[in-house]
Design a protein around this motif. Structure first.
Motif, PDB file in Angstrom:
ATOM      1  N   GLN A 283     -20.421 -43.527   6.686  1.00 37.38           N
ATOM      2  CA  GLN A 283     -20.437 -42.972   8.038  1.00 37.38           C
ATOM      3  C   GLN A 283     -21.302 -43.867   8.935  1.00 37.38           C
ATOM      4  O   GLN A 283     -22.423 -44.233   8.582  1.00 37.38           O
ATOM      5  N   ILE A 284     -20.754 -44.210  10.087  1.00 39.62           N
ATOM      6  CA  ILE A 284     -21.502 -45.059  11.034  1.00 39.62           C
ATOM      7  C   ILE A 284     -22.532 -44.209  11.765  1.00 39.62           C
ATOM      8  O   ILE A 284     -22.195 -43.181  12.361  1.00 39.62           O
ATOM      9  N   VAL A 285     -23.815 -44.634  11.687  1.00 41.35           N
ATOM     10  CA  VAL A 285     -24.882 -43.906  12.385  1.00 41.35           C
ATOM     11  C   VAL A 285     -25.418 -44.701  13.588  1.00 41.35           C
ATOM     12  O   VAL A 285     -26.160 -44.173  14.414  1.00 41.35           O
ATOM     13  N   GLY A 286     -25.089 -45.981  13.654  1.00 45.47           N
ATOM     14  CA  GLY A 286     -25.605 -46.782  14.769  1.00 45.47           C
ATOM     15  C   GLY A 286     -24.857 -48.091  14.931  1.00 45.47           C
ATOM     16  O   GLY A 286     -24.129 -48.533  14.030  1.00 45.47           O
ATOM     17  N   VAL A 287     -25.044 -48.697  16.100  1.00 46.56           N
ATOM     18  CA  VAL A 287     -24.467 -50.006  16.416  1.00 46.56           C
ATOM     19  C   VAL A 287     -25.615 -50.955  16.726  1.00 46.56           C
ATOM     20  O   VAL A 287     -26.459 -50.663  17.592  1.00 46.56           O
ATOM     21  N   LEU A 288     -25.675 -52.065  16.007  1.00 48.69           N
ATOM     22  CA  LEU A 288     -26.758 -53.030  16.203  1.00 48.69           C
ATOM     23  C   LEU A 288     -26.708 -53.666  17.589  1.00 48.69           C
ATOM     24  O   LEU A 288     -25.632 -53.834  18.175  1.00 48.69           O
ATOM     25  N   ALA A 289     -27.896 -54.031  18.100  1.00 46.35           N
ATOM     26  CA  ALA A 289     -27.963 -54.760  19.379  1.00 46.35           C
ATOM     27  C   ALA A 289     -27.327 -56.133  19.212  1.00 46.35           C
ATOM     28  O   ALA A 289     -27.329 -56.709  18.121  1.00 46.35           O
ATOM     29  N   ALA A 290     -26.757 -56.640  20.282  1.00 41.58           N
ATOM     30  CA  ALA A 290     -26.077 -57.940  20.231  1.00 41.58           C
ATOM     31  C   ALA A 290     -27.078 -59.061  19.971  1.00 41.58           C
ATOM     32  O   ALA A 290     -28.161 -59.093  20.542  1.00 41.58           O
TER      33      ALA A 290
ATOM     34  N   LEU B  59     -37.155 -58.241  11.487  1.00 44.66           N
ATOM     35  CA  LEU B  59     -36.208 -59.141  12.140  1.00 44.66           C
ATOM     36  C   LEU B  59     -36.109 -58.913  13.646  1.00 44.66           C
ATOM     37  O   LEU B  59     -35.428 -59.670  14.347  1.00 44.66           O
ATOM     38  N   GLY B  60     -36.790 -57.876  14.137  1.00 43.44           N
ATOM     39  CA  GLY B  60     -36.716 -57.594  15.560  1.00 43.44           C
ATOM     40  C   GLY B  60     -35.313 -57.242  16.010  1.00 43.44           C
ATOM     41  O   GLY B  60     -34.872 -57.642  17.082  1.00 43.44           O
ATOM     42  N   TRP B  61     -34.619 -56.484  15.183  1.00 48.55           N
ATOM     43  CA  TRP B  61     -33.202 -56.207  15.452  1.00 48.55           C
ATOM     44  C   TRP B  61     -33.001 -54.698  15.434  1.00 48.55           C
ATOM     45  O   TRP B  61     -32.936 -54.074  14.370  1.00 48.55           O
ATOM     46  N   GLY B  62     -32.917 -54.121  16.595  1.00 47.66           N
ATOM     47  CA  GLY B  62     -32.728 -52.683  16.691  1.00 47.66           C
ATOM     48  C   GLY B  62     -31.291 -52.320  16.974  1.00 47.66           C
ATOM     49  O   GLY B  62     -30.377 -53.145  16.854  1.00 47.66           O
ATOM     50  N   VAL B  63     -31.070 -51.057  17.316  1.00 42.04           N
ATOM     51  CA  VAL B  63     -29.724 -50.576  17.584  1.00 42.04           C
ATOM     52  C   VAL B  63     -29.532 -50.399  19.086  1.00 42.04           C
ATOM     53  O   VAL B  63     -30.461 -50.076  19.815  1.00 42.04           O
ATOM     54  N   ALA B  64     -28.301 -50.642  19.533  1.00 39.26           N
ATOM     55  CA  ALA B  64     -27.964 -50.438  20.936  1.00 39.26           C
ATOM     56  C   ALA B  64     -27.392 -49.049  21.164  1.00 39.26           C
ATOM     57  O   ALA B  64     -27.372 -48.551  22.293  1.00 39.26           O
ATOM     58  N   GLU B  65     -26.950 -48.428  20.069  1.00 35.55           N
ATOM     59  CA  GLU B  65     -26.334 -47.104  20.167  1.00 35.55           C
ATOM     60  C   GLU B  65     -26.565 -46.390  18.852  1.00 35.55           C
ATOM     61  O   GLU B  65     -26.519 -46.997  17.775  1.00 35.55           O
ATOM     62  N   GLY B  66     -26.818 -45.098  18.911  1.00 33.76           N
ATOM     63  CA  GLY B  66     -27.071 -44.349  17.686  1.00 33.76           C
ATOM     64  C   GLY B  66     -28.469 -44.601  17.164  1.00 33.76           C
ATOM     65  O   GLY B  66     -29.410 -44.860  17.931  1.00 33.76           O
ATOM     66  N   VAL B  67     -28.601 -44.547  15.810  1.00 35.56           N
ATOM     67  CA  VAL B  67     -29.914 -44.726  15.186  1.00 35.56           C
ATOM     68  C   VAL B  67     -29.782 -45.667  14.000  1.00 35.56           C
ATOM     69  O   VAL B  67     -28.678 -45.964  13.538  1.00 35.56           O
ATOM     70  N   MET B  68     -30.943 -46.120  13.509  1.00 29.51           N
ATOM     71  CA  MET B  68     -30.984 -46.911  12.282  1.00 29.51           C
ATOM     72  C   MET B  68     -31.179 -45.946  11.116  1.00 29.51           C
ATOM     73  O   MET B  68     -31.771 -44.873  11.273  1.00 29.51           O
ATOM     74  N   PHE B  69     -30.651 -46.324   9.948  1.00 28.91           N
ATOM     75  CA  PHE B  69     -30.881 -45.438   8.802  1.00 28.91           C
ATOM     76  C   PHE B  69     -32.372 -45.404   8.493  1.00 28.91           C
ATOM     77  O   PHE B  69     -33.122 -46.333   8.802  1.00 28.91           O
ATOM     78  N   ASP B  70     -32.843 -44.321   7.857  1.00 31.00           N
ATOM     79  CA  ASP B  70     -34.274 -44.143   7.630  1.00 31.00           C
ATOM     80  C   ASP B  70     -34.601 -44.110   6.149  1.00 31.00           C
ATOM     81  O   ASP B  70     -33.741 -44.323   5.280  1.00 31.00           O
ATOM     82  N   ALA B  71     -35.880 -43.851   5.848  1.00 25.86           N
ATOM     83  CA  ALA B  71     -36.345 -43.850   4.457  1.00 25.86           C
ATOM     84  C   ALA B  71     -35.649 -42.781   3.635  1.00 25.86           C
ATOM     85  O   ALA B  71     -35.374 -42.975   2.430  1.00 25.86           O
TER      86      ALA B  71
ATOM     87  N   PRO C  56     -18.195 -45.375  17.989  1.00 25.41           N
ATOM     88  CA  PRO C  56     -18.172 -45.474  16.529  1.00 25.41           C
ATOM     89  C   PRO C  56     -19.168 -44.541  15.847  1.00 25.41           C
ATOM     90  O   PRO C  56     -19.038 -44.264  14.651  1.00 25.41           O
ATOM     91  N   VAL C  57     -20.190 -44.086  16.568  1.00 25.21           N
ATOM     92  CA  VAL C  57     -21.223 -43.263  15.949  1.00 25.21           C
ATOM     93  C   VAL C  57     -20.612 -41.948  15.473  1.00 25.21           C
ATOM     94  O   VAL C  57     -19.944 -41.241  16.228  1.00 25.21           O
ATOM     95  N   GLY C  58     -20.832 -41.666  14.181  1.00 21.44           N
ATOM     96  CA  GLY C  58     -20.284 -40.460  13.566  1.00 21.44           C
ATOM     97  C   GLY C  58     -18.922 -40.665  12.933  1.00 21.44           C
ATOM     98  O   GLY C  58     -18.425 -39.780  12.224  1.00 21.44           O
ATOM     99  N   GLN C  59     -18.313 -41.833  13.137  1.00 23.58           N
ATOM    100  CA  GLN C  59     -16.999 -42.133  12.570  1.00 23.58           C
ATOM    101  C   GLN C  59     -17.168 -42.693  11.146  1.00 23.58           C
ATOM    102  O   GLN C  59     -18.207 -43.265  10.808  1.00 23.58           O
ATOM    103  N   ASP C  60     -16.117 -42.541  10.322  1.00 26.36           N
ATOM    104  CA  ASP C  60     -16.132 -43.055   8.949  1.00 26.36           C
ATOM    105  C   ASP C  60     -15.323 -44.345   8.883  1.00 26.36           C
ATOM    106  O   ASP C  60     -14.285 -44.501   9.538  1.00 26.36           O
TER     107      ASP C  60
END
Length: 665
Positions: free
Chosen positions: A451-458, A399-411, A438-442
């Motif tokens: 648990q929030i690991v990342g924030v998606l890009a707008a 989808l070409g949709w990365g994160v603006a902050e933090g990371v994306m979940f992995d395999a 928000p990163v690291g917050q529940d």
């Protein structure tokens, strides 16, 4: 060519100019006077034979219509004889081409006309410098010599006056200075006192006497016998024939030799750089002196260039807007979903096995199954209803949709059914209005802690739906902890070649039909829609560009019309320049420069106007896309328009016969 050989003692010197049975006719061909449809030739000169030596002061006298002016034009190489031979220093002038004749006029002759024939737009100094300019004399040397000549002739205080600011006698002095600029070895004076009062006429004759005493060959054309009587040799012409020649001249005290160059080799003349500078200066002055007409001519070019820039900017902006809309979920991505179940179509949901099967199809680069439904997210005492989603690790690349902050979940998160999440920008603003990261917050997703690991890009809105109002968790966690089923709501399929998008969509339908008999699916073929809309936008941009180019062509036709008018208005100026040594290519370059300068100025104004309109549209919220290439291309087209549409008028000017041009109004 070596200099002429000095005659030995007692040997008759070779004539500088020798005419042998010269005839000149105008109109039809001789002998056709009585032929049907023919017209008789009008013969002006009837077998003129004449010898003129270096250093002579000769008067050719005759009544109006006797042929004396025609004879002068032939002597000065402004016109060609119909028959007979003209030998200049022993060489047959009939063998000279246009450049060789221009060289002779420039280096050997100096013309003093009854009507002065000064270029109206040039100053006294500039008029005087014209022959030296075409001879290629350096600017500093040219200027110094012209000033010295004008001061010698009493015109030192009027160097920057225009011809209309001078009296007749003063204009004739400038003409004499111009005749002497390149040496003026042979002065051809056509009725030099005819338009002057007696005092000014006497001053001009005194100047001619000085020139003759200095060794110049002076040929005076006049109808006034009292003026002719001041010459040392008088030739009377009547009805195109010499009827009397006082002849028997004494050898001049100062002999003047003219060293002729190899006329088949380089003809010299002004350098390209000097010629272009002079042509540009003259062109600018002509434009400025006709400001209103030039402005109207420029208008077409300005509109054309501005139209090209604005049209392409609007077309590019529209195309960019289309691309932006499709880039929300990738430009090479199509979406597959199952048909909604009904009484006639029980339907069958998509499965993860379907996703794996689609991954194996040709032209498929990536597959991302996605489960979505509304969920409630909570942080503290803040609840928010948002779009919940479960995705695999292919979500970001497909989808070409990365994160603006933090990371994306992995395999590993997906394998462990980890309770981790990434949230959209809208969710972040609502749940974390206090400004905390928000990163690291529940947060709670349908009462399940994640648990929030990342924030998606707008991503913004698409079709009125806020794409940033969502929370995404690993697909394994979504199926087991939130939704309780493993059936994807849709499957995103990324293709390699968008040109084969429709073919790939058909292969997807066929594959899913094989996976589940009787199942119907819907395919949102965004790739094909993008291709069609892109082609449509490109075609629209091209059409707008062509419309703008048409306006440029119309402007070019206007330039051609104005240049044709300019050539007609300045015919006499062209003749003056040719008489002072301009070659055909000098005249061609002059008028081509004027045409290109007009379109260049128009192109520059058009670029500025176009950019101004584009900025205005941007401020008004209209989608535009500025293109430097379009601006440069539009300006280049304007200059090219000047070259193309200015060529014919310039060529017409260059091909004018000098004697015909001088007689023009």
């Amino acid at each position: 060519m070596t200099p002429p050989r000095k005659p030995a003692r007692g040997e008759t010197p070779r004539p500088l100019i020798e005419l042998q049975d010269i005839r000149k006719s105008y109109g039809g061909r001789e002998g056709e006077g009585g032929a049907e449809g023919g017209s008789p030739a009008v013969t002006v000169l009837h077998g003129i034979s004449l010898q003129l030596h270096a250093g002579e002061f000769v008067a050719i006298v005759g009544a109006s219509g006797s042929g004396k002016s025609t004879l002068m034009h032939i002597l000065g190489c402004l016109d060609r004889a119909s028959a007979g031979r003209y030998l200049f220093d022993g060489r047959d002038v009939s063998t000279f081409d246009g450049d060789a004749l221009a060289w002779l006029r420039r280096e050997a002759f100096g013309f003093v006309f009854q009507g002065y024939h000064l270029v109206p737009s040039e100053s006294v100094l500039e008029n005087t410098e014209i022959p030296a300019l075409y001879a290629g004399m350096p600017e500093a040397e040219r200027h110094t010599r012209a000033v010295a000549l004008l001061e010698r002739l009493g015109m030192g205080t009027r160097l920057h006056h225009r011809p209309h600011q001078l009296s007749g006698g003063q204009q004739q002095r400038v003409a004499i200075a111009r005749a002497l600029m390149n040496g003026g070895r042979i002065i051809l004076a056509d009725e030099p006192t005819g338009a002057l009062d007696s005092k000014s006429g006497a001053e001009v004759m005194a100047l001619l006497h000085e020139l003759a005493d200095a060794g110049h060959t002076v040929i005076l054309i006049t109808h006034d016998r009292s003026v002719a009587a001041q010459a040392r040799r008088i030739i009377e012409i009547r009805d195109g024939r010499i009827v009397e020649d006082s002849g028997g001249m004494e050898q001049p005290a100062v002999a003047v030799d003219i060293e002729m160059p190899d006329l088949q080799a380089s003809r010299g003349g002004a350098s390209m750089a000097a010629d272009m500078r002079e042509a540009t200066r003259t062109a600018w002055r002509v434009m400025w002196s006709n400001r209103f007409r030039t402005g109207l001519t420029l208008l077409g070019i300005v509109i054309g260039v501005a139209s090209v820039i604005v049209m392409l900017a609007v077309g590019g902006g529209s195309q960019k807007k289309v691309m932006a809309q499709f880039e929300t979920f990738g430009t090479r991505t199509m979406f597959v979903s199952a048909q909604v179940a009904s009484t006639r179509n029980p339907g069958a949901p998509l499965t993860l096995a379907d996703a794996e099967a689609l991954r194996m199809l040709p032209n498929v680069e990536g597959v991302a199954p996605y489960i979505e439904d509304k969920v409630v997210v909570r942080r503290g005492n803040i609840d928010h209803l948002t779009e919940g989603g479960g995705a695999t690790i292919d979500f970001s690349p497909v989808l070409g949709w990365g994160v603006a902050e933090g990371v994306m979940f992995d395999a590993d998160d997906e394998l462990r059914v980890a309770k981790v999440a990434v949230i959209g920008q809208t969710v972040r603003k609502l749940l974390f209005a206090d400004g905390q990261s928000p990163v690291g917050q529940d947060i709670l997703v349908d009462k399940v802690p994640f648990q929030i690991v990342g924030v998606l890009a707008a991503k913004g809105a698409n079709d009125g739906e806020d794409q940033d109002d969502r929370v995404v968790v690993p697909l394994s966690a979504a199926t087991t902890r939130i939704y309780g089923h493993p059936h994807p709501t849709w499957i995103a399929v990324q293709v390699r070649d968008i040109e084969r998008a429709q073919e790939t969509a058909e292969a997807i339908e066929a594959q899913l039909a094989r996976q589940q008999a009787g199942r119907e699916v819907r395919i949102w073929n965004r790739v094909e829609a993008l291709r069609v809309q892109t082609e449509t936008a490109r075609a629209m941009t091209l059409m707008l560009g062509l419309i703008a180019i048409v306006s440029l062509i119309v402007g070019g036709i206007g330039v051609m019309n104005v240049m044709l008018m300019t050539v007609r208005e300045r015919t006499r100026e062209i003749g003056i320049r040719m008489a002072t040594g301009a070659r055909q290519r000098d005249i061609l370059r002059q008028f081509m420069t004027e045409a290109v300068l007009v379109t260049s100025v128009g192109g520059t104004v058009g670029v500025v106007a176009g950019l101004g309109i584009v900025v205005g549209l941007m401020l008004a919220g209209v989608p535009v896309l500025f293109s430097l290439a379009a601006s440069v291309g539009a300006f280049g087209c304007a200059v090219l328009t000047g070259l193309i549409f200015g060529f014919m008028p310039a060529r017409n000017a260059a091909r004018l016969d000098p004697v015909v041009a001088l007689a023009g109004e």
